[in-house]
Design a protein around this motif. Structure first.
Motif, short mmCIF file in Angstrom:
data_model
loop_
_atom_site.label_atom_id
_atom_site.label_comp_id
_atom_site.label_asym_id
_atom_site.label_seq_id
_atom_site.Cartn_x
_atom_site.Cartn_y
_atom_site.Cartn_z
N ARG A 107 0.90 -1.51 -0.04
CA ARG A 107 0.55 0.40 -0.25
C ARG A 107 0.37 1.30 0.38
NH1 ARG A 107 -5.54 0.54 2.24
NH2 ARG A 107 -4.54 -1.76 0.89
N ALA A 108 1.54 1.37 0.78
CA ALA A 108 2.65 2.42 1.00
C ALA A 108 3.81 2.30 -0.85
CB ALA A 108 3.91 2.52 2.33
N ALA A 109 3.85 1.31 -0.87
CA ALA A 109 5.42 1.71 -2.77
C ALA A 109 3.92 2.07 -3.21
CB ALA A 109 5.16 0.34 -2.62
N ALA A 110 3.21 1.03 -3.44
CA ALA A 110 1.90 2.43 -4.32
C ALA A 110 1.62 3.84 -4.30
CB ALA A 110 0.85 1.25 -4.09
N ALA A 111 1.24 4.28 -2.95
CA ALA A 111 0.78 4.87 -2.99
C ALA A 111 1.94 6.40 -3.10
CB ALA A 111 0.12 5.39 -1.65
N TRP A 112 3.30 6.24 -2.45
CA TRP A 112 4.31 7.09 -2.48
C TRP A 112 5.25 6.24 -3.18
CZ3 TRP A 112 1.41 5.62 1.73
CH2 TRP A 112 -0.04 6.66 2.68
N PRO A 113 5.20 5.99 -4.52
CA PRO A 113 6.58 5.03 -5.22
C PRO A 113 7.69 5.70 -4.71
CG PRO A 113 5.18 6.08 -6.82
CD PRO A 113 3.98 6.51 -4.86
N GLU A 114 7.43 7.01 -4.84
CA GLU A 114 8.86 8.30 -5.12
C GLU A 114 10.27 8.47 -2.98
OE1 GLU A 114 5.43 10.88 -2.71
OE2 GLU A 114 5.62 9.52 -4.39
N LEU A 115 9.37 7.87 -2.61
CA LEU A 115 10.04 7.31 -0.77
C LEU A 115 10.50 6.28 -1.30
CD1 LEU A 115 6.91 8.25 1.45
CD2 LEU A 115 9.05 9.86 0.70
N PHE A 116 10.66 5.45 -2.10
CA PHE A 116 11.62 4.49 -2.52
C PHE A 116 12.23 3.59 -3.28
CE2 PHE A 116 7.16 4.05 0.58
CZ PHE A 116 8.71 3.78 1.31
N ASP A 117 13.30 2.58 -3.22
CA ASP A 117 14.02 2.27 -5.14
C ASP A 117 13.44 0.78 -4.84
OD1 ASP A 117 15.37 1.04 -2.90
OD2 ASP A 117 16.41 1.29 -3.35
N ARG A 118 13.02 0.33 -3.54
CA ARG A 118 12.34 -1.06 -4.02
C ARG A 118 11.36 -2.00 -2.73
NH1 ARG A 118 16.72 -5.16 -4.09
NH2 ARG A 118 17.50 -3.54 -2.56
#
Length: 295
Positions: A107-118
């Motif tokens: 959920r977090a990766a889908a909503a805020w992809p700019e925060l993560f690399d993988r």
């Protein structure tokens, strides 16, 4: 391995996190529905020295047990977002989640992809095949069994609590120092009144949300833009086949989501995939760059 305790302000209090390691390359880890940050101790020990793994205690668990609800995947994902922003890695943070934590991480990766690399999903993160009309509480009781039953109990001693876990078919035969440390970290109280730190209300609320959110999980997968690897176990919560994620379900979503790769880890169950020998391979996958891991 150096370990430090941190407190992450999230508006209505603070989440506790454990930092394993001191390296500059960062991993943020999210545990399962009745777990805690200590679920990732074994994985963190296997990471190269240049890594640090930050493992959260989700609200209602561990050192974050006092944080209030409402709970649910979205609320936990927002706590993950806040933690990632405070770490300030500008998109160089790897996100990993196990079991329910995989759904939170997705959920977090889908909503805020700019925060993560993988993104690394561990035995979770796909819509669960729940029978139509099933009572979520009955499903939780059937699947979590003694893991859920312990939450409302008190124990005369820490040893009695350990014995409950040692009798579990998915843990007892594989007992090791990491499992014992994980179990001991779950306890609070004193002799004659030991109990789990995990909130029954939090587990029930999160379980209902998880079991009734298949459409939202599917939507999260379909908008996922980060490189993602799903690593899954052939054995389930009671050390029996099939696993939590049947191979057919995994194959369907692998074909459907362009950024998702998958890998089956033989010889492990839903718990030992993070608490047993497979932790070594998970650490290897976390340290690999995009394109290195199998598809």
């Amino acid at each position: 391995m150096a370990t430090a305790e941190l407190h992450i302000p999230v508006g209505d209090g603070s989440l506790r996190a454990l930092r394993f390691g001191t390296g500059p390359r960062l991993v943020l880890a999210v545990h399962g529905i009745t777990g805690s940050a200590m679920a990732f101790r074994a994985v963190a020990r296997q990471l190269p020295e240049e890594y640090s793994l930050f493992a959260l205690d989700l609200r209602g668990r561990g050192g974050s047990a006092g944080l209030p609800g409402p709970y649910g995947l979205g609320r936990h994902a927002d706590d993950v977002r806040r933690t990632a922003e405070l770490l300030g890695t500008e998109g160089r943070l790897t996100l990993v989640g196990h079991s329910m934590g995989a759904y939170v991480a997705l959920r977090a990766a889908a909503a805020w992809p700019e925060l993560f690399d993988r993104l690394l999903l561990v035995d979770g993160g796909l819509p669960l095949p729940t029978p139509p009309g099933a009572d979520p509480d009955r499903v939780l009781d059937a699947t979590l069994g003694p893991m859920l039953g312990r939450l409302g109990r008190t124990f005369d001693s820490a040893a009695a609590h350990l014995d409950l876990f040692r009798a579990h078919p998915a843990l007892g035969p594989y007992w090791n120092e990491d499992i014992e440390a994980y179990v001991r970290a779950d306890l609070t109280g004193a002799d004659g009144s030991w109990r789990s730190r995990v909130s029954v209300d939090a587990v029930r609320a999160d379980g209902r949300d998880l079991l009734t959110s298949s459409a939202r999980v599917a939507a999260d997968l379909e908008r996922l833009s980060l490189p993602a690897l799903l690593v899954y176990a052939p054995l389930g919560m009671f050390d029996r086949a099939p696993g939590l994620l049947p191979t057919g379900l995994v194959a369907r979503w692998r074909d459907r989501v362009a950024s998702l790769r998958t890998e089956l880890l033989p010889g492990c169950n839903h718990y030992t995939i993070v608490l047993g020998e497979p932790a070594r391979l998970l650490a290897r996958r976390l340290a690999e760059r995009q394109g290195d891991a199998p598809s």
